[in-house]
Enzyme design. Sequence first.
Site, short mmCIF file in Angstrom:
data_model
loop_
_atom_site.label_atom_id
_atom_site.label_comp_id
_atom_site.label_asym_id
_atom_site.label_seq_id
_atom_site.Cartn_x
_atom_site.Cartn_y
_atom_site.Cartn_z
N HIS A 1 0.72 -1.35 -0.04
CA HIS A 1 -0.10 0.05 0.05
C HIS A 1 0.85 1.23 -0.05
O HIS A 1 1.77 1.37 0.72
CB HIS A 1 -0.94 0.04 1.12
CG HIS A 1 -0.48 -0.12 2.63
ND1 HIS A 1 -0.37 1.26 3.24
CD2 HIS A 1 -0.24 -0.93 3.32
CE1 HIS A 1 0.32 0.69 4.36
NE2 HIS A 1 0.16 -0.28 4.56
N ASP B 1 6.17 1.74 6.82
CA ASP B 1 4.95 1.27 6.71
C ASP B 1 3.93 1.90 5.49
O ASP B 1 3.42 2.95 6.00
CB ASP B 1 4.11 1.12 7.97
CG ASP B 1 2.86 0.38 7.66
OD1 ASP B 1 2.40 -0.12 6.72
OD2 ASP B 1 1.92 0.34 8.93
N GLU C 1 -5.13 1.46 2.72
CA GLU C 1 -5.10 0.22 3.69
C GLU C 1 -5.01 0.75 5.09
O GLU C 1 -5.61 0.06 5.95
CB GLU C 1 -3.67 -0.38 3.31
CG GLU C 1 -3.43 -1.56 4.13
CD GLU C 1 -2.93 -1.66 5.46
OE1 GLU C 1 -3.11 -2.57 6.28
OE2 GLU C 1 -2.55 -0.64 5.80
N GLU C 2 -4.50 1.95 5.32
CA GLU C 2 -4.29 2.38 6.90
C GLU C 2 -5.80 2.67 7.34
O GLU C 2 -5.89 2.87 8.52
CB GLU C 2 -3.32 3.62 6.99
CG GLU C 2 -1.96 3.43 6.54
CD GLU C 2 -1.37 2.62 7.61
OE1 GLU C 2 -1.85 2.12 8.55
OE2 GLU C 2 -0.10 2.11 7.43
N HIS D 1 4.22 2.34 13.48
CA HIS D 1 3.47 3.54 13.51
C HIS D 1 4.00 4.68 14.42
O HIS D 1 3.44 5.58 14.87
CB HIS D 1 2.22 3.05 13.87
CG HIS D 1 1.20 2.52 12.90
ND1 HIS D 1 0.03 2.19 13.03
CD2 HIS D 1 1.57 1.89 11.55
CE1 HIS D 1 -0.62 1.59 11.83
NE2 HIS D 1 0.55 1.22 11.11
#
Length: 370
Positions: free
Chosen positions: A62, A179, A213-214, A314
């Site tokens: 993503h 990420d 996606e998040e 994160h």
Amino acid sequence: MTDVLHQLLTTPSPSGMTDAIVNLVCGMLDDLGIEYELTRRGAIRATLPGVSKAPDRAIVAHLDTLGAMVKNLKSNGRCEVVPIGHWSARFAEGARVTIHSELGQHHGTILPLKASGHTYNKEIDTQPSDWSNLEIRVDRRIHSKQDLIDHSINIGDTVVVHANPVFSDDGFVCSRHLDDKAGVAALLTAAKAIVDGKFKLPLECHILLTISEEVGVGASHVLHGDVAEMVSIDNGTIAPGQNTCEYGATISMQDMAGPFDWHLTRKLLTLAKAFQVEHSRDVFKFYRSDAAAALEAGNDIRTALVCFACDASHGWERTNLASLESVADLMVAYMRSPILFERDEMALGPKEDFPVAVVASETEDAYGED
């Protein structure tokens, strides 16, 4: 891979504001000569041709990242802020940000409400870490709500959290938003290896790059019915109690959405061993990926999750290029491998050729005899 990762990290792409990075990656695919299509909102489905077009396989990562949004305009000229995606207010404190309004951009810093030890003494350490205790200090001559309005700052403006990537001599990459931009860089590197090597793939392989996606949407909207196998690339957590491989690839056996496909995960383990790719297995309790969104959308596909190492996910994240290289190597091996089961060409089929996992019978005794 390093160059691609740096470009991705320095191109803002919080969920809901991904057009710039979609255009960047489309340019990279153009340079590689890889054909692709875009969904209405910009998710990318690229295609590496194979001998067989149906069934085919997909690998997904993503492009969207965490971010924030202006929740309210405060009378002191600062902005109340809420997260985009799920991340801790603790990691937001002190972040340099850019507010993207309709008429311009404004730099600033996310600060706790009590930010000065000279004023609040020990209260700066005792106030709870919570998004309601944060505000954005804008780097403008702004001291009131009206000043914010005059600078075109408004409720709902997207707040980009600066990545600030640092590449070290030991191969470490420290940055926000690894990420999943590190996963994207590994996947694009694998695709380039296939193109440069002129490898003939047994199955058509789709490179899927999702944009939400998040916030839980992920790969639910970019698949099509011919895909029988899908491998998701995302971060693996470096933490006590986890078995993520810091300098290799990690194959997840289960996340909070449930177990991944028995056969596909074990095929990836077999490939990693055969091609001497450093790897480990892990199970994630508080984690989901594009694969979960694809299954929840009703896709009857085999899924697996391959992870790069990510410390402090994160937050202020760190990975190592050796881990990304291992992920890329494993994806090249996977794309060059034959289909898992010929029967997967059909959405529905007879029982006769249905695969059976090799497991012990419940009636088998300690000596291996029924």
